[in-house]
Enzyme design. Structure first.
Site, mmCIF file in Angstrom:
data_model
loop_
_atom_site.group_PDB
_atom_site.id
_atom_site.type_symbol
_atom_site.label_atom_id
_atom_site.label_comp_id
_atom_site.label_asym_id
_atom_site.label_seq_id
_atom_site.Cartn_x
_atom_site.Cartn_y
_atom_site.Cartn_z
ATOM 1 N N ASP A 176 56.856 -24.901 -38.298
ATOM 2 C CA ASP A 176 57.433 -23.610 -38.516
ATOM 3 C C ASP A 176 57.837 -23.230 -36.904
ATOM 4 O OD1 ASP A 176 56.502 -23.409 -40.830
ATOM 5 O OD2 ASP A 176 54.772 -22.386 -40.383
ATOM 6 N N HIS B 23 54.482 -16.079 -44.828
ATOM 7 C CA HIS B 23 55.819 -16.565 -44.778
ATOM 8 C C HIS B 23 56.461 -15.693 -46.127
ATOM 9 C CE1 HIS B 23 55.827 -19.651 -41.905
ATOM 10 N NE2 HIS B 23 54.901 -20.228 -42.488
ATOM 11 N N HIS C 151 48.353 -18.197 -44.902
ATOM 12 C CA HIS C 151 49.541 -18.738 -44.168
ATOM 13 C C HIS C 151 50.913 -18.658 -44.906
ATOM 14 C CE1 HIS C 151 51.244 -21.597 -41.067
ATOM 15 N NE2 HIS C 151 52.299 -21.597 -41.990
ATOM 16 N N GLU C 152 50.754 -19.143 -46.173
ATOM 17 C CA GLU C 152 51.992 -19.005 -47.036
ATOM 18 C C GLU C 152 52.102 -17.667 -47.455
ATOM 19 O OE1 GLU C 152 53.545 -21.708 -46.902
ATOM 20 O OE2 GLU C 152 51.943 -23.143 -46.181
#
Length: 304
Positions: A210, A136, A132-133
């Site tokens: 987000d 980004h 997930h990170e």
């Protein structure tokens, strides 16, 4: 009381919420001179940091100029907290002076929050958070107008299981349409990465904040900043009861179109650079945190 002159008396007051002051205080004849005190610019931050570090022992590797550049948006109180936190941490560790590493640690603590060392995560949760990170980070690194990445981490902080933090390279008073669209793209990166790696049935609630950020920014672009051709240049108060249902529906259609376009851009980019996604996620699982320069190196992006 307004019925007689008061010679030689000056009343000074300060507030962070002027919009909530009683009209009796803000009408003419009360506080007639207003002094707005914004967060300091890079020059102000340099002087504030120099002042707070003047009476503290520091190592030779402490670069006040670099620290001032890397703390854009910090208030004077946050700068004081940064120096004080670094000093306390150095003392706890038995060090006789403050080094650049301690100041960087203190900056991360202010930007990203306190580490939740008591949090126990499963390997599956860590892996999902890492991708997930990484999503980004890759979108931010590969989107020209996105804000520079400061650090990516899968160490739980506050309510988040991980995060990517950003710091502008210089003070910015205004944002362009392209920069705001880039920020929405970056917000989509985490959810898109989850879908690409784990499938649409395994997406999580991790993208909640987000999506809130993306929707809020898209709505402000449409209603406040006049950045929608269909809605036009009129500034609309979306929360107002006076807004017609037709206008409200048009705003929602435009916001959805912006979000859908951002999702597609993020998906196309992560599909193209899926190798970077795997590389960053694996490194995050190994070391838990990566700096902006380390992320660039992993993606083969030259550091300016």
């Amino acid at each position: 009381d307004g019925f007689e002159q008061n010679e030689g008396i000056i009343v000074i007051a300060a507030t962070n919420i002027p919009e909530q002051l009683d009209p009796a205080l803000t009408r003419p004849g009360r506080f007639d001179r207003h002094v707005h005190v914004p967060n300091p610019d890079i020059g102000g931050r340099r002087e504030i940091l120099t002042h707070y570090l003047a009476d503290k022992p520091t190592d030779e590797d402490v670069d006040v100029e670099a620290l001032a550049r890397g703390t854009s948006g910090f208030s004077g109180a946050e700068l004081f907290n940064l120096v004080n936190t670094a000093a306390v941490q150095a003392a706890v560790s038995g060090e006789t002076s403050i080094g650049a590493a301690r100041l960087d640690w203190a900056k991360d603590r202010i930007i990203m929050g306190v580490e939740r060392k008591s949090a126990v995560l499963t390997e599956e949760s860590k892996k999902l958070t890492a991708y997930h990170e990484a999503g980004h980070a890759v979108v931010a690194l590969r989107t020209p107008s996105a804000m520079p990445v400061h650090k990516a981490t899968i160490v739980p902080r506050g309510n988040a299981l991980g995060m990517v933090s950003y710091l502008p390279e210089k003070d910015q008073m205004n944002l362009t349409r392209q920069q705001m669209l880039a920020h929405i793209d970056v917000c989509m990166g985490g959810r898109v990465a989850e879908e690409l790696i784990f499938g649409s049935e395994e997406i999580t609630t991790g993208a909640s904040s987000d999506l809130q950020q993306a929707a809020r920014l898209a709505r402000e672009m449409v209603t406040r900043y006049g950045m929608s051709e269909k809605v036009g240049l009129a500034s609309q108060d979306y929360a107002s009861d006076e807004l017609s249902s037709e206008t409200r529906q048009l705003i929602e259609i435009e916001v959805k179109a912006m979000l859908d376009a951002a999702y597609k851009r993020a998906k196309d980019l992560l599909t193209q650079h899926e190798g970077d996604l795997h590389t960053i996620a694996r490194r995050l699982l190994d070391s838990e945190s990566l700096s902006g320069s380390e992320l660039k190196e992993l993606c083969g992006i030259a550091t300016a």
